[in-house]
Design a protein around this motif. Sequence first.
Motif, PDB file in Angstrom:
ATOM      1  N   SER A  40       3.296  -7.353  29.645  1.00 32.77           N
ATOM      2  CA  SER A  40       4.484  -7.624  28.757  1.00 32.77           C
ATOM      3  C   SER A  40       5.826  -6.662  29.075  1.00 32.77           C
ATOM      4  N   HIS A  43       8.593  -8.436  30.907  1.00 32.56           N
ATOM      5  CA  HIS A  43       9.922  -9.031  30.401  1.00 32.56           C
ATOM      6  C   HIS A  43      11.174  -8.245  30.461  1.00 32.56           C
ATOM      7  N   ARG A  46      11.943  -7.113  34.289  1.00 30.68           N
ATOM      8  CA  ARG A  46      12.787  -8.415  35.126  1.00 30.68           C
ATOM      9  C   ARG A  46      14.178  -8.618  34.535  1.00 30.68           C
ATOM     10  N   HIS A  48      14.546 -10.052  31.334  1.00 32.52           N
ATOM     11  CA  HIS A  48      14.750 -11.235  30.513  1.00 32.52           C
ATOM     12  C   HIS A  48      14.765 -10.892  28.938  1.00 32.52           C
ATOM     13  N   GLN A  49      14.213  -9.599  28.927  1.00 36.54           N
ATOM     14  CA  GLN A  49      14.325  -9.228  27.588  1.00 36.54           C
ATOM     15  C   GLN A  49      15.334  -7.995  27.457  1.00 36.54           C
ATOM     16  N   ASN A 272       6.292 -18.177  28.943  1.00 38.50           N
ATOM     17  CA  ASN A 272       7.410 -19.222  29.275  1.00 38.50           C
ATOM     18  C   ASN A 272       7.607 -20.342  28.693  1.00 38.50           C
ATOM     19  N   HIS A 295       7.286 -15.215  23.683  1.00 37.79           N
ATOM     20  CA  HIS A 295       8.180 -16.258  23.663  1.00 37.79           C
ATOM     21  C   HIS A 295       9.623 -15.829  23.054  1.00 37.79           C
ATOM     22  N   GLN A 296      10.619 -16.025  23.792  1.00 38.25           N
ATOM     23  CA  GLN A 296      11.915 -15.371  23.075  1.00 38.25           C
ATOM     24  C   GLN A 296      12.925 -16.784  22.910  1.00 38.25           C
ATOM     25  N   GLU A 359       4.597  -6.328  39.525  1.00 40.21           N
ATOM     26  CA  GLU A 359       5.748  -7.593  39.225  1.00 40.21           C
ATOM     27  C   GLU A 359       5.490  -8.451  40.298  1.00 40.21           C
TER      28      GLU A 359
END
Lengths: 370, 370
Positions: A40, A43, A46, A48-49, A272, A295-296, A359
């Motif tokens: 986690s 996220h 990378r 994404h978060q 995802n 999930h975002q 990763e």
Amino acid sequence: MNAVIFNGPRKIDVEKRPKPTLRDPTDAIVKVTSAGICGSELHMYRGHQKTATGHIMGHEFVGFIEEVGSDVRSFQVGQKVVCTFSPVCMCCWFCEHGYSNRCPEGLAPFGTQGLAGGQAEYVRVPFADGTLKSTPEGVDDELLIMMCDIFPTGHYGAMRAIECFRSSDLVNGNHYTDLDSPKRSGLSKSQSLEEAVFVCLGCGPVGLCAILTARSKGVRTIYVVDSVDDRLDQAAKLGGIPLKLGRDDVQAKVMKATQGRGADAVIEVVGNNAALRSAFDLLRPCGVLSSIGFHQGDLPFTALECYQKNLNINLGRAPVRTVFDEAMEVVAANKEKLASMVTHRLPLSKAAYGYEIFEKQLARKVILVP
Amino acid sequence: MNAVIFNGPRKIDVEKRPKPTLRDPTDAIVKVTSAGICGSELHMYRGHQKTATGHIMGHEFVGFIEEVGSDVRSFQVGQKVVCTFSPVCMCCWFCEHGYSNRCPEGLAPFGTQGLAGGQAEYVRVPFADGTLKSTPEGVDDELLIMMCDIFPTGHYGAMRAIECFRSSDLVNGNHYTDLDSPKRSGLSKSQSLEEAVFVCLGCGPVGLCAILTARSKGVRTIYVVDSVDDRLDQAAKLGGIPLKLGRDDVQAKVMKATQGRGADAVIEVVGNNAALRSAFDLLRPCGVLSSIGFHQGDLPFTALECYQKNLNINLGRAPVRTVFDEAMEVVAANKEKLASMVTHRLPLSKAAYGYEIFEKQLARKVILVP
């Protein structure tokens, strides 16, 4: 002290930070012996978060009590402890009723802007009596590190699928006729776990934990889906039937295994939108969707689709502290099967390399040693 | 014969149509004595649910067997029957396992382009052995008409909320330790139905049925929400605590009643996006959302919101045939409470007027008599 700092996407550095001190009387300071890198965290890694930078990473750590606040009752200096990924008070309504995933004190997990993480020499642990667990004898750091998050999380994803699957016929004509002595009314056939077809989407560390729990709790048939051969090999060793993305037609295989109905339950561990949609499509009408991935975005299905498929849908993180003991039992009973989970044990100074290989899926699980 | 025809939004006419004949050996022809107008038909009437025109309306009807096909085993000519709103074979995997809501034969309900409805003198009933039920003695048409759809639907909405609520602590630390003799492991406190706070959004006919079942199955506290005074009065008589939209601050009242946590379960019976969002907002983390309203649009919450709230979410129509008998028991035990549900009994020729007053909420429930 040395600590692993998030300086932006793919920018992980080891920097000097002040050793943490007690802030509240319910705090403890833990001297870290092992810290894991968790899926986690990718996220954030990378990009994404979205998050600000400069905080200490890590929500998986094991160590020894260095110091305790005046209100800490359960732990003494020198005791070995394992930490759950997010603080929990264990005395609010949610904690008392088994919903420690929704303890209001736990909204900021370790390793975020809100709370310094455990990839460091020392870490401050709020609500130490709730957040920490003493460690059972004969279980080494490699296994204990899985108890901070990934094993209880996978365990919960599987148990939620199993319990919702079991109770699904309660709402479809097999109510308990007498709650004090629960017996099904028998209006309809119950489907047993042995007859059921489960699917686990994602065979990373959490997925592997989910598969182990599902199998050890009586799920006979579980299709396990991933794109990485090594993960699928591991999943197969735990009793899953591997389906490789890009090689196997997952939808067709699951439909064939269920006479065209679809899976009875899907555990989605990827986090995802494509995986969540796939879970939806793989399920039979009135099936169970247990999504444990983070999930975002938006939900990849409409209200009409949900209405037409009558699914039981569950998303959200695990009450790690609540299910800790029963998850620990599964771990303790399956030490050998889990022994190969940790492939890399690196000094803290190699944190950037650890994130990189994790990763790139070149490592199953990486542990950093301060 | 005379039949009620859908000629477009708000265009309901009574026209002549050929008397239906047997098509398959599992068919029966029913001579209709009473046909209801159902709230779900208003989606079509109002033009929200797009459809071609020219078909006979109605999926709620009671009558006598006029003719049976050669494969019909359970019914004879002259027998009184009540019909479920959609054909069900009762011999496929889904029907056998209690999921008659997902019988592949039932995809087109009565009163649609796919299957002529029962607001007519006669109606052809496919899979008569599954789709029809014989009627218990001493229950008149006004109550029987509720068994076609609205009572089992409301009953199911309530029972799904209750059973998912009861099982929610199974997945949060109170697993059954032994399935043959189910006992909770007792790791966490269980919340009883008596302690729980339920909400029913929508007090039309289906909502009232849901409230009656919830109360009769042990829910002590159920807030009932609507904008129509007459509906709220009815709901209060059934034991609900009325909250009027536009007058009461529903969110504040529910939060106050739950020490700021939110409701433990919400039964959503309205079928629009605002109601579904309201249900989401009224729930506590780890609560149960049982949506029985018909939804056509997108889901009014994101994957992130679901992840952060850990809800158990269920949408979809009721397995009316599966729960028929147990719903009938609740109806039979509460005849007097339900007696005031039907406010209008009109000749078939007044169908247009019946739809008009029902749509304007000037009638609780309208029955057409051929």
